[in-house]
Scaffold this active site. Structure first.
Site, PDB file in Angstrom:
ATOM      1  N   GLY A   1      -1.302   9.066 -16.923  1.00  8.65           N
ATOM      2  CA  GLY A   1      -1.296   7.809 -17.488  1.00  8.65           C
ATOM      3  C   GLY A   1      -0.450   8.080 -18.838  1.00  8.65           C
ATOM      4  O   GLY A   1      -0.025   9.005 -19.115  1.00  8.65           O
TER       5      GLY A   1
ATOM      6  N   GLY B   1       3.874 -12.966  10.216  1.00  5.82           N
ATOM      7  CA  GLY B   1       3.744 -11.550   9.428  1.00  5.82           C
ATOM      8  C   GLY B   1       2.763 -10.499  10.494  1.00  5.82           C
ATOM      9  O   GLY B   1       1.927 -10.961  11.183  1.00  5.82           O
ATOM     10  N   VAL B   2       3.139  -9.283  10.049  1.00  7.31           N
ATOM     11  CA  VAL B   2       2.395  -8.211  10.750  1.00  7.31           C
ATOM     12  C   VAL B   2       0.798  -8.317  10.703  1.00  7.31           C
ATOM     13  O   VAL B   2      -0.033  -8.090  11.451  1.00  7.31           O
ATOM     14  CB  VAL B   2       2.919  -6.993  10.583  1.00  7.31           C
ATOM     15  N   ASP B   3       0.506  -8.441   9.283  1.00  8.32           N
ATOM     16  CA  ASP B   3      -0.818  -8.328   8.721  1.00  8.32           C
ATOM     17  C   ASP B   3      -1.868  -9.373   9.597  1.00  8.32           C
ATOM     18  O   ASP B   3      -2.676  -9.135   9.982  1.00  8.32           O
ATOM     19  CB  ASP B   3      -1.216  -8.665   7.402  1.00  8.32           C
TER      20      ASP B   3
ATOM     21  N   GLU C   1       1.669  14.468  -6.317  1.00  8.04           N
ATOM     22  CA  GLU C   1       1.864  13.442  -5.414  1.00  8.04           C
ATOM     23  C   GLU C   1       3.228  12.934  -5.211  1.00  8.04           C
ATOM     24  O   GLU C   1       3.342  12.021  -4.328  1.00  8.04           O
ATOM     25  CB  GLU C   1       0.810  12.231  -5.941  1.00  8.04           C
TER      26      GLU C   1
ATOM     27  N   CYS D   1      -1.733  15.363 -14.849  1.00  6.57           N
ATOM     28  CA  CYS D   1      -1.146  15.184 -16.090  1.00  6.57           C
ATOM     29  C   CYS D   1      -2.203  14.576 -17.137  1.00  6.57           C
ATOM     30  O   CYS D   1      -2.730  15.665 -17.774  1.00  6.57           O
ATOM     31  CB  CYS D   1      -0.077  13.956 -15.759  1.00  6.57           C
ATOM     32  N   TYR D   2      -2.127  13.337 -17.348  1.00  8.60           N
ATOM     33  CA  TYR D   2      -3.212  12.810 -18.450  1.00  8.60           C
ATOM     34  C   TYR D   2      -4.536  13.145 -17.991  1.00  8.60           C
ATOM     35  O   TYR D   2      -5.392  13.604 -18.815  1.00  8.60           O
ATOM     36  CB  TYR D   2      -3.206  11.403 -18.593  1.00  8.60           C
TER      37      TYR D   2
ATOM     38  N   LYS E   1       0.061  -1.043   4.194  1.00 11.75           N
ATOM     39  CA  LYS E   1       0.836  -1.738   5.266  1.00 11.75           C
ATOM     40  C   LYS E   1       1.163  -0.866   6.485  1.00 11.75           C
ATOM     41  O   LYS E   1       0.913  -1.275   7.579  1.00 11.75           O
ATOM     42  CB  LYS E   1       2.170  -2.292   4.686  1.00 11.75           C
TER      43      LYS E   1
ATOM     44  N   HIS F   1       3.226  16.543 -11.489  1.00 11.62           N
ATOM     45  CA  HIS F   1       2.526  15.441 -10.611  1.00 11.62           C
ATOM     46  C   HIS F   1       2.838  15.683  -8.814  1.00 11.62           C
ATOM     47  O   HIS F   1       3.858  15.717  -8.394  1.00 11.62           O
ATOM     48  CB  HIS F   1       3.438  14.119 -10.698  1.00 11.62           C
TER      49      HIS F   1
END
Ligand code: XMP
Length: 511
Positions: A54, A224-226, A170, A81-82, A367, A168
């Site tokens: 953050g 759309g795909v969704d 990630e 991190c934070y 998605k 990080h």
């Protein structure tokens, strides 16, 4: 404890990435704001907790904090991190501002092996982005990793089950980041990888059957795909109790309504109600310029038209939407101190007083996970790989007032772009590509005559989930061809520009 991870969000731009990384390792994860109550955390029963990064400083006025009890629940905790600095704060370590904010790559030196750094190569590259650091050796923790500028980069306490990294793990720049998260989930927290789309489908079908019973549910298809994948899932769950509707808003791509109606019926065996409401949408949008107003009006018009279907089908009780996790995060800021960006039609654009009960089976999915569900349900790649298309359609790509004439211009320019994307085999390389029509005129010369017509902008982006995006470095010969064709073939556009804005700071759509 359940086999899932809770991520507490302190406002980092990377929080959603943490969630993705955990899910890629086949563990379900959810993000909650940092100040969620301890009761809610207990009810969620996470098998592990991750504290995100953050922008704040732990000693700062109003800096986001958690109840200290969270650290004592006995659930394994990883602070990033934070998140690490917060752990340091609670366990009375000293945190101080660095002389110079450290931003970028560093090498992680492993001081002693540990569960968190198991099988990690020494001196691998890590991504740092911090202004504070722990400045005093902690008492009850061991320090297992350092960098040239940050003596205390990794801390661990097996006894407390609390771990922290200053960098990080990630982000893709951290070479061994996935392994560190892997170690936290499986070596430390003893979770078992079980999050997969096959099980998701099975459990969703059961849930849908239980909620809907013998009643009817309406679903608006967008092409759309969704919404397409959702239609297949609902059909598999409850058969003909599903009422799929595909409205021609007049704001779709050229010929899209006709093409898709055929595909829905013939390829997907969906008995779709097709409705031409283009006149109504255009009428309702008359003189409207504000993007948010457009979204709200379109949302309301959709519902008004859906209501007319009920007269033909008999009582409908439920309303399905292909809302994704990313829509929820961006529209309602569920996760911490981030601002609302847009009222996505899927979430915020709808009126509040819909009488139908909302069912959103994909609310927890990204998605690419929905695409995976589509593949499991046998949907062809042509549908799966279609670019996302916003609910309000071309209305948010015509800046300012929407008129029939502008829609036609944009449709023609857009058709050229899509044709050339296919000719140059670029369509599948980008997340989304479209044309935006500006309410700006510029002077040009055609033949021997002066022109004074509209400007169109080509927007092409690469992205993984639409939350962040980079503009696509399209080949010059492709751009040249598209621009040439648009100016020559579309009456009313005499200039074409290319959008070089990433998200953030831009958004993908212009409105
Ligand atoms: P932005 O413009 O917010 O877009 O960066 C992120 C993704 O969401 C799509 N989008 C929408 N989808 N209703 C939708 O169903 C909307 O109002 C809407 N606005 C944006 C956009 O096309 C991109 O894929």
């Amino acid at each position: 404890m359940k086999n899932k991870v809770l991520i507490l969000d302190f406002g980092s731009q990377y929080t959603k990435l943490i969630s993705r990384r955990v899910r890629e390792l086949k563990i379900y994860s959810e993000i909650m704001p940092f100040n969620v109550s301890i009761e809610k955390i207990k009810n969620f029963q996470p098998g592990a907790i991750i504290l995100s990064g953050g922008p704040s400083s732990v000693y700062g006025k109003n800096s986001p904090k958690i109840e200290s009890g969270v650290l004592k629940l006995g659930i394994p905790i990883l602070g990033i991190c934070y998140g690490l600095q917060l752990i340091a704060y609670f366990f009375n370590m000293k945190v101080e501002p660095t002389k110079k904010r450290e931003y970028g790559l560093a090498n992680l030196e492993i001081i002693r092996t540990s569960k968190l750094l198991k099988n990690i190569k020494n001196n691998s590259k890590i991504w740092m982005s911090h202004g504070d650091k722990i400045s005093q050796y902690p008492k009850d923790f061991i320090v297992t990793g350092k960098t040239k500028n940050t003596e205390i980069s990794v801390i661990e306490s097996n006894k407390r089950n609390v771990f922290g990294v200053q960098f990080h793990p990630e982000v893709a720049h951290t070479q061994e980041g996935e392994k560190i998260i892997y170690n936290f989930l499986f070596e430390i927290s003893n979770l078992k990888p079980d999050w997969n789309m096959e099980d998701f489908i099975k459990s969703s079908i059961l849930k849908i059957r239980k909620s809907i019973g013998t009643q009817k549910i309406i679903l608006g298809l967008s092409g759309g795909v969704d919404s397409t994948v959702l239609a297949l899932l609902l059909k598999k769950s409850i058969g003909n109790q599903l009422i799929p509707v595909f409205i021609d808003t007049g704001l779709l791509r050229k010929n899209e309504h006709k093409d898709l109606m055929n595909k829905f019926r013939n390829q997907l065996n969906l008995n779709v109600y097709g409705i031409d409401a283009s006149k109504i949408f255009l009428k309702n949008l008359k003189k409207i310029r504000s993007p948010e107003k457009k979204r709200k009006i379109i949302g309301k018009t959709f519902i008004d038209i859906f209501k007319t279907v009920e007269r033909k089908t008999g009582k409908i009780n439920f309303f399905a939407q292909g809302t994704l996790y990313t829509d929820v995060i961006e529209s309602s800021s569920v996760s911490g101190p981030s601002a609302k960006i847009k009222s996505h039609h899927n979430v915020g654009g709808l009126p509040e007083n819909i009488e139908w009960k909302l069912i959103e089976p994909f609310k927890e999915l990204f998605k690419d996970e929905v695409r995976e569900v589509g593949r499991e349900l046998g949907l062809s790649e042509i549908f799966i790989n279609r670019h996302p298309f916003p609910g309000p359609g071309l209305a948010v790509r015509i800046i300012g007032e929407v008129t029939e004439d502008k829609v036609k211009k944009l449709q023609s320019a857009d058709e050229i772009l899509i044709e050339e994307l296919n000719n140059f085999k670029i369509y599948n390389k980008v997340w989304q590509a479209f044309v935006v029509l500006l309410p700006v005129k510029s002077v040009g010369v055609m033949g021997d005559a002066r022109t004074y017509e509209n400007v169109a902008v080509i927007r092409m982006v690469e992205s993984i989930d639409g939350m962040t995006a980079d503009w696509y470095p399209a080949p010059y010969d492709f751009l040249k061809k598209v621009a040439n064709r648009i100016v020559n073939e579309v009456k009313g556009i005499n200039r074409v520009a290319y959008d070089l804005t990433s998200k953030p700071p831009g958004t993908i759509e212009w409105e």
